[in-house]
Write a protein that holds these residues in place. Structure first.
Motif, short mmCIF file in Angstrom:
data_model
loop_
_atom_site.label_atom_id
_atom_site.label_comp_id
_atom_site.label_asym_id
_atom_site.label_seq_id
_atom_site.Cartn_x
_atom_site.Cartn_y
_atom_site.Cartn_z
N PHE A 109 0.84 -1.19 0.00
CA PHE A 109 0.00 0.00 0.00
C PHE A 109 0.89 1.25 0.00
O PHE A 109 1.49 1.59 1.03
CB PHE A 109 -0.91 0.01 1.23
N PRO A 110 1.00 1.95 -1.13
CA PRO A 110 1.87 3.13 -1.20
C PRO A 110 1.15 4.38 -0.69
O PRO A 110 -0.02 4.62 -1.02
CB PRO A 110 2.18 3.24 -2.69
N ILE A 111 1.85 5.17 0.10
CA ILE A 111 1.32 6.44 0.61
C ILE A 111 2.40 7.50 0.41
O ILE A 111 3.44 7.48 1.09
CB ILE A 111 0.95 6.35 2.10
N ALA A 112 2.19 8.41 -0.51
CA ALA A 112 3.13 9.51 -0.72
C ALA A 112 2.80 10.64 0.25
O ALA A 112 1.66 10.84 0.63
CB ALA A 112 3.05 10.01 -2.16
N PHE A 113 3.85 11.38 0.67
CA PHE A 113 3.62 12.54 1.53
C PHE A 113 4.63 13.62 1.20
O PHE A 113 5.67 13.37 0.60
CB PHE A 113 3.68 12.15 3.02
N GLY A 114 4.30 14.83 1.61
CA GLY A 114 5.18 15.97 1.33
C GLY A 114 4.79 16.70 0.06
O GLY A 114 3.82 16.35 -0.63
N ASP A 115 5.56 17.72 -0.26
CA ASP A 115 5.30 18.56 -1.44
C ASP A 115 6.05 17.97 -2.63
O ASP A 115 7.20 18.34 -2.92
CB ASP A 115 5.75 20.00 -1.16
N ASN A 116 5.42 17.03 -3.34
CA ASN A 116 6.04 16.43 -4.50
C ASN A 116 4.97 16.06 -5.52
O ASN A 116 3.77 16.07 -5.22
CB ASN A 116 6.87 15.20 -4.11
N PHE A 117 5.38 15.74 -6.73
CA PHE A 117 4.43 15.55 -7.82
C PHE A 117 3.53 14.34 -7.64
O PHE A 117 2.39 14.33 -8.11
CB PHE A 117 5.17 15.48 -9.16
N VAL A 118 4.00 13.32 -6.94
CA VAL A 118 3.17 12.14 -6.71
C VAL A 118 2.06 12.45 -5.70
O VAL A 118 0.88 12.18 -5.93
CB VAL A 118 4.01 10.94 -6.24
N ASN A 119 2.44 13.05 -4.59
CA ASN A 119 1.44 13.38 -3.56
C ASN A 119 0.46 14.44 -4.05
O ASN A 119 -0.74 14.39 -3.71
CB ASN A 119 2.14 13.87 -2.29
N ASN A 120 0.95 15.39 -4.84
CA ASN A 120 0.09 16.49 -5.30
C ASN A 120 -0.70 16.17 -6.57
O ASN A 120 -1.64 16.91 -6.89
CB ASN A 120 0.94 17.74 -5.56
N GLY A 121 -0.32 15.09 -7.27
CA GLY A 121 -0.96 14.89 -8.57
C GLY A 121 -1.41 13.49 -8.91
O GLY A 121 -1.85 13.24 -10.03
N MET A 122 -1.34 12.55 -7.93
CA MET A 122 -1.72 11.17 -8.25
C MET A 122 -2.55 10.55 -7.13
O MET A 122 -2.41 10.89 -5.96
CB MET A 122 -0.47 10.30 -8.47
N ASP A 123 -3.40 9.62 -7.55
CA ASP A 123 -4.14 8.75 -6.63
C ASP A 123 -3.50 7.37 -6.73
O ASP A 123 -3.65 6.69 -7.75
CB ASP A 123 -5.62 8.70 -7.02
N LEU A 124 -2.78 6.96 -5.68
CA LEU A 124 -2.01 5.72 -5.72
C LEU A 124 -2.89 4.51 -5.42
O LEU A 124 -3.80 4.56 -4.58
CB LEU A 124 -0.85 5.78 -4.73
N LYS A 125 -2.57 3.40 -6.10
CA LYS A 125 -3.36 2.17 -5.99
C LYS A 125 -2.49 1.05 -5.41
O LYS A 125 -1.27 1.12 -5.36
CB LYS A 125 -3.90 1.75 -7.36
N LEU A 126 -3.17 -0.01 -5.02
CA LEU A 126 -2.53 -1.17 -4.42
C LEU A 126 -1.52 -1.81 -5.37
O LEU A 126 -1.73 -1.90 -6.57
CB LEU A 126 -3.61 -2.21 -4.07
N GLY A 127 -0.41 -2.26 -4.78
CA GLY A 127 0.60 -2.99 -5.53
C GLY A 127 0.99 -4.27 -4.81
O GLY A 127 0.20 -4.84 -4.07
N ALA A 128 2.22 -4.73 -5.02
CA ALA A 128 2.71 -5.95 -4.38
C ALA A 128 4.19 -5.81 -4.08
O ALA A 128 4.90 -4.99 -4.70
CB ALA A 128 2.45 -7.17 -5.27
N ARG A 129 4.65 -6.61 -3.14
CA ARG A 129 6.04 -6.56 -2.69
C ARG A 129 6.56 -7.98 -2.49
O ARG A 129 5.85 -8.85 -1.98
CB ARG A 129 6.12 -5.77 -1.37
N LEU A 130 7.80 -8.22 -2.88
CA LEU A 130 8.44 -9.52 -2.73
C LEU A 130 9.88 -9.30 -2.31
O LEU A 130 10.60 -8.50 -2.92
CB LEU A 130 8.39 -10.28 -4.06
N SER A 131 10.32 -10.01 -1.26
CA SER A 131 11.72 -9.94 -0.87
C SER A 131 12.22 -11.32 -0.48
O SER A 131 11.45 -12.16 0.01
CB SER A 131 11.92 -8.96 0.30
#
Length: 213
Positions: A48-70
């Motif tokens: 679950f991505p959550i952008a924060f701060g004054d940047n183009f992702v936080n100010n201009g996108m609606d982020l959706k669910l992804g996946a992670r593998l390690s």
């Protein structure tokens, strides 16, 4: 779709390996490995991505669910290293800021290093990572990409349900150093992105040492 198939195949293969390890003769294992051998672990789950701060992702996108593998490989007295992969999608909500494209898919391929401690049925670790981050952007007339260097701090807590299978939760503080040429007055918005990402899911323990923890 190919990414989902790859992740599913890796998870099934690792689970099969863990089951085969568990079915081996315990006396033979103890004679050959003593207290057992800790190979490492695989974690796989939603991201679950959550952008924060004054940047183009936080100010201009609606982020959706992804996946992670390690995949963590035990090296020496709780120290681990290994490969890392994550992805998520984002829909453009502010084209005036970002330009004429609809959505993006972010991929990170990198490496992690950290330390893990076992306490009863809990496995607690903290790691740092660095990797290549790419933003694959889809527009009405053209597709293009942006690249970045991602660095992150990743604590993780997991609980062993059985010897070789468990569940985990892992917050992640991440910063992407963007490779985008912009005027100096826009650098604060486009030269870096901050994330607080959350992942949880399945952990597969590899090695006979987990029988003796």
């Amino acid at each position: 779709m190919n990414i989902r198939i790859l992740i599913a195949a890796l998870a099934i293969s690792a689970a099969t390996f863990a089951q085969e390890t568990e079915n081996k003769n315990p006396e033979t294992e103890q004679e050959s490995n003593g207290p057992g051998k800790n190979v490492g672990s695989i974690t796989i789950g939603p991201y679950f991505p959550i952008a924060f701060g004054d940047n183009f992702v936080n100010n201009g996108m609606d982020l959706k669910l992804g996946a992670r593998l390690s995949f963590k490989v035990d090296t020496y007295k709780g120290i681990y290293i290994g490969p890392y992969f994550s992805f998520f999608n984002g829909e453009v909500t502010n084209p005036e800021l970002l330009g004429n494209y609809y959505n993006t898919t972010n991929f990170v391929i990198g490496a992690i290093v950290g330390f893990e401690k076992h306490i009863n049925k809990f496995d607690i670790n903290i790691g740092i990572g660095v990797g290549a981050s790419s933003y694959e952007n889809d527009g009405p007339f053209d597709n293009f990409g942006d690249t970045a260097t991602a660095v992150w701090l990743n604590p993780e807590v997991s609980y062993r349900i059985t010897t070789y299978l468990g569940v985990y939760v892992a917050p992640e503080i991440r910063h992407d150093f963007m490779n985008i040429d912009v005027p100096s007055e826009l650098e604060d918005t486009f030269k870096g992105v901050n994330y607080l990402n959350i992942s949880f899911g399945l952990r597969i323990n590899l090695g006979t040492a987990y029988k003796y923890l």
